[in-house]
Write an enzyme that holds these catalytic residues in place. Structure first.
Site, short mmCIF file in Angstrom:
data_model
loop_
_atom_site.label_atom_id
_atom_site.label_comp_id
_atom_site.label_asym_id
_atom_site.label_seq_id
_atom_site.Cartn_x
_atom_site.Cartn_y
_atom_site.Cartn_z
N ASP A 1 -7.96 -5.32 -0.05
CA ASP A 1 -8.43 -6.19 -1.14
C ASP A 1 -8.10 -7.65 -0.94
O ASP A 1 -8.58 -8.50 -1.70
CB ASP A 1 -7.81 -5.71 -2.47
CG ASP A 1 -8.35 -4.35 -2.85
OD1 ASP A 1 -7.56 -3.40 -2.95
OD2 ASP A 1 -9.58 -4.22 -2.97
N HIS B 1 0.86 -1.19 0.00
CA HIS B 1 0.00 0.00 0.00
C HIS B 1 0.89 1.23 0.00
O HIS B 1 1.95 1.23 0.63
CB HIS B 1 -0.90 0.01 1.25
CG HIS B 1 -2.07 0.91 1.10
ND1 HIS B 1 -1.99 2.27 1.33
CD2 HIS B 1 -3.34 0.66 0.73
CE1 HIS B 1 -3.18 2.81 1.11
NE2 HIS B 1 -4.01 1.85 0.74
C1 SDX Z 1 -6.16 0.09 -2.94
O1 SDX Z 1 -4.36 4.57 -2.04
C2 SDX Z 1 -5.32 3.98 -1.45
O2 SDX Z 1 -5.78 4.41 -0.38
C3 SDX Z 1 -5.90 2.81 -2.19
C4 SDX Z 1 -6.93 1.96 -1.46
C5 SDX Z 1 -8.21 2.72 -1.25
O3 SDX Z 1 -8.95 2.31 -0.33
O4 SDX Z 1 -8.53 3.64 -2.05
O5 SDX Z 1 -6.42 1.54 -0.22
C6 SDX Z 1 -7.32 0.72 -2.28
O6 SDX Z 1 -5.85 0.42 -4.05
C7 SDX Z 1 -5.34 -0.91 -2.16
C8 SDX Z 1 -4.10 -1.41 -2.97
C9 SDX Z 1 -4.61 -2.50 -3.90
N1 SDX Z 1 -3.52 -2.90 -4.84
C10 SDX Z 1 -2.94 -4.08 -4.77
O7 SDX Z 1 -3.14 -4.93 -3.89
C11 SDX Z 1 -2.00 -4.35 -5.94
C12 SDX Z 1 -0.66 -4.85 -5.39
N2 SDX Z 1 0.00 -3.75 -4.71
C13 SDX Z 1 0.99 -2.97 -5.45
O8 SDX Z 1 0.65 -2.75 -6.77
C14 SDX Z 1 1.51 -1.79 -4.64
O9 SDX Z 1 1.74 -2.23 -3.38
C15 SDX Z 1 0.70 -0.51 -4.58
C16 SDX Z 1 0.38 0.02 -5.93
C17 SDX Z 1 -0.55 -0.73 -3.82
C18 SDX Z 1 1.55 0.52 -3.84
O10 SDX Z 1 2.68 0.72 -4.61
P1 SDX Z 1 3.77 1.83 -4.20
O11 SDX Z 1 3.44 2.52 -2.94
O12 SDX Z 1 4.03 2.67 -5.41
O13 SDX Z 1 4.98 0.95 -3.82
P2 SDX Z 1 6.12 0.58 -4.81
O14 SDX Z 1 5.52 0.08 -6.10
O15 SDX Z 1 7.09 1.71 -4.86
O16 SDX Z 1 6.76 -0.70 -4.09
C19 SDX Z 1 7.84 -0.58 -3.20
C20 SDX Z 1 8.56 -1.94 -3.35
C21 SDX Z 1 8.97 -2.24 -4.80
O17 SDX Z 1 10.06 -3.14 -4.71
P3 SDX Z 1 11.59 -2.53 -4.92
O18 SDX Z 1 11.57 -1.76 -6.25
O19 SDX Z 1 11.83 -1.61 -3.74
O20 SDX Z 1 12.49 -3.73 -4.96
O21 SDX Z 1 7.66 -2.99 -2.97
C22 SDX Z 1 7.42 -3.83 -4.09
C23 SDX Z 1 7.81 -3.04 -5.33
O22 SDX Z 1 8.20 -3.93 -6.38
N3 SDX Z 1 6.00 -4.15 -4.08
C24 SDX Z 1 5.50 -5.36 -4.29
C25 SDX Z 1 4.11 -5.23 -4.14
N4 SDX Z 1 3.82 -3.95 -3.85
C26 SDX Z 1 4.99 -3.28 -3.82
N5 SDX Z 1 6.11 -6.53 -4.60
C27 SDX Z 1 5.27 -7.59 -4.76
N6 SDX Z 1 3.94 -7.53 -4.62
C28 SDX Z 1 3.32 -6.39 -4.31
N7 SDX Z 1 2.02 -6.33 -4.18
#
Ligand code: SDX
Length: 422
Positions: A364, A307
């Site tokens: 989710d 998140h």
């Molecule tokens: C919602 O914003 C809100 O409030 C949203 C929400 C709402 O109520 O409106 O809460 C609803 O959208 C919840 C989130 C639902 N999405 C998912 O479950 C999809 C999976 N999650 C990711 O796509 C991700 O975690 C995000 C998009 C939710 C957040 O991404 P960020 O904050 O941009 O984090 P990032 O991509 O910079 O990740 C940091 C690191 C990275 O690794 P490194 O480059 O540091 O090696 O964490 C990794 C990412 O690759 N990472 C994940 C991951 N999420 C982040 N690796 C594997 N699986 C994941 N889910």
């Protein structure tokens, strides 16, 4: 109103010291007003708005490190267990929980607006039967403005208020119809003897041939709680989209349709559908280890985890997991996908790759398992999220229009070609 702390940030630019005011809110970090750097010929740079406050708001507060979510100051777990979704809608829209009398009047108002103009039902026929219901929702909600020409003056508070009631009241009807259309069943009109969640399930699953259809109260209570858990969430991507669209003076139905479109993405509201597809793909616990290796190789994301704000447990996920256990027990369902989900969670909470990146289950992760138990088809999961979030979107739209605002217009760091001649 935010308070000027009197503190200032000093920015030194080309040898010149620029004072930037610092404001404090009720809770959360202070903010630095950087607007003053424009006259110094500079922009800020914050792709993804990781450290940017786009507005001042009194609606929802999130503390990502502590896993705190407050709606008008009330913790989400209290609202989900001690109030219902319409209490939460009233709270988000008006700033206070309703008295018994206010609740009764609000429920009556909502019930009086659950129907849609009969010509709206003809919009659905333009879609293929295999259309994704989110595609239908984006189109049909956006088109609603065509039916309310006499109440689209966004400067008129009465028009704004009746639009909020219409959207909260009609979104379940349109959501249920987007499902009925894709399975070729006739639309079921709202039954105003039922409460909000019961009515939605009634429109989803009853048919004209089943005169005695009764909604299971366990499922209705779980549905209502899922609505509450999804009602609002500060300046997330879809809410920010609604605010940006609203800042142009666009009509509220168009703004909510833009929120639905933004929510659809798998990184946002589309994640609940993606979680179930991920669990289907993994199949059994034996395949978990290999799947996690794919995640670490960044070939796939662990959907339902991570998140932008929560670097601790998403407080909604905790309540969702508790609800999941209650619903499955009440229905006597032993869903192997729940065990699979718990195994993924167990590994993620102990594996350094996930721990270092503070990847916890979000709202989710468990919602899809409950929705499946309720009988909601996977492609309807994000529609449920959009249904529940509509009140949050319209609350932010109302808040923006309740005070002076400017059109949202970010700038950029341009790295394209300098001027050149053909
Ligand atoms: C919602 O914003 C809100 O409030 C949203 C929400 C709402 O109520 O409106 O809460 C609803 O959208 C919840 C989130 C639902 N999405 C998912 O479950 C999809 C999976 N999650 C990711 O796509 C991700 O975690 C995000 C998009 C939710 C957040 O991404 P960020 O904050 O941009 O984090 P990032 O991509 O910079 O990740 C940091 C690191 C990275 O690794 P490194 O480059 O540091 O090696 O964490 C990794 C990412 O690759 N990472 C994940 C991951 N999420 C982040 N690796 C594997 N699986 C994941 N889910």
């Amino acid at each position: 109103m935010s308070e000027t702390t009197g503190k200032k940030a000093i920015l030194e630019l080309d040898g010149k010291k620029i004072e930037l005011p610092i404001y404090s809110g009720t809770l959360g970090p202070d903010v630095i007003d950087v607007s003053g750097i424009l006259k110094e010929g500079h922009f800020t740079f914050d792709p993804g708005f990781m450290a940017t406050s786009a507005c001042e708001s009194k609606i929802t507060y999130i503390d990502g490190d502590k896993g705190v979510l407050l709606h008008r100051g009330y913790p989400i777990d209290q609202l989900a267990t001690k109030a219902d979704y319409l209490d939460t809608c009233y709270l988000l829209l008006n700033g206070e929980l309703p008295t018994a009398e206010q609740k009764q009047s609000f429920e009556k108002k909502i019930r009086n607006h659950t129907m849609v103009h009969d010509q709206v039902s003809r919009f659905f026929n333009g879609f293929r039967r295999d259309a994704h219901p989110m595609a239908i929702m984006v189109g049909v909600v956006g088109a609603l403005s065509a039916f309310y020409h006499n109440s689209l003056d966004i400067e008129n508070i009465d028009h704004r208020d009746i639009t909020a009631v219409r959207l909260v009241a009609k979104i379940p009807t349109l959501a249920a119809w987007s499902y009925k259309y894709t399975i070729g069943q006739p639309f079921v009109y709202p039954n105003n003897d039922l409460n909000y969640a019961e009515n939605f399930l009634y429109m989803m699953f009853s048919t004209p041939a089943d005169k005695d259809y009764k909604v299971n109260p366990v499922l209705a209570k779980a549905m209502d709680r899922i609505f509450t858990l999804h009602a609002d969430h500060e300046q997330n991507a879809s809410t920010s989209t609604v605010r940006l669209a609203g800042s142009t003076g666009a009509n509220p139905y168009a703004c909510i349709a833009s929120g639905i479109a933004a929510l659809w993405g798998p990184a946002h509201g589309g994640a609940n559908e993606a979680v179930l597809r991920m669990l289907d793909e993994i199949g059994t616990k034996d395949n978990v280890a290999e799947f996690m290796e794919k995640v670490k190789r960044k070939e796939v994301k662990l959907m339902g985890f991570g998140h932008r704000v929560y670097k601790n447990f998403d407080p909604r996920a905790k309540v969702m997991k508790q609800t999941c256990d209650e619903v499955l027990e009440a229905l006597g369902i032993n869903d192997p996908q729940l065990e699979l989900a718990m195994e993924l969670e167990r590994i993620a909470l102990n594996d350094p790759y996930f721990v270092e990146r503070k990847l916890y289950p979000n709202v989710d992760f468990y919602s899809g398992i409950i929705l499946k138990a309720i009988g909601i088809p996977t492609e309807m999961f994000t529609v449920i999220f959009a249904l529940a979030r509509t009140v949050g979107w319209i609350s932010h739209w109302l808040e923006m229009h309740s005070a002076p605002y400017k059109i949202g217009r970010p700038r950029q760091l341009y790295t394209g070609p300098a001027q050149r001649d053909i």
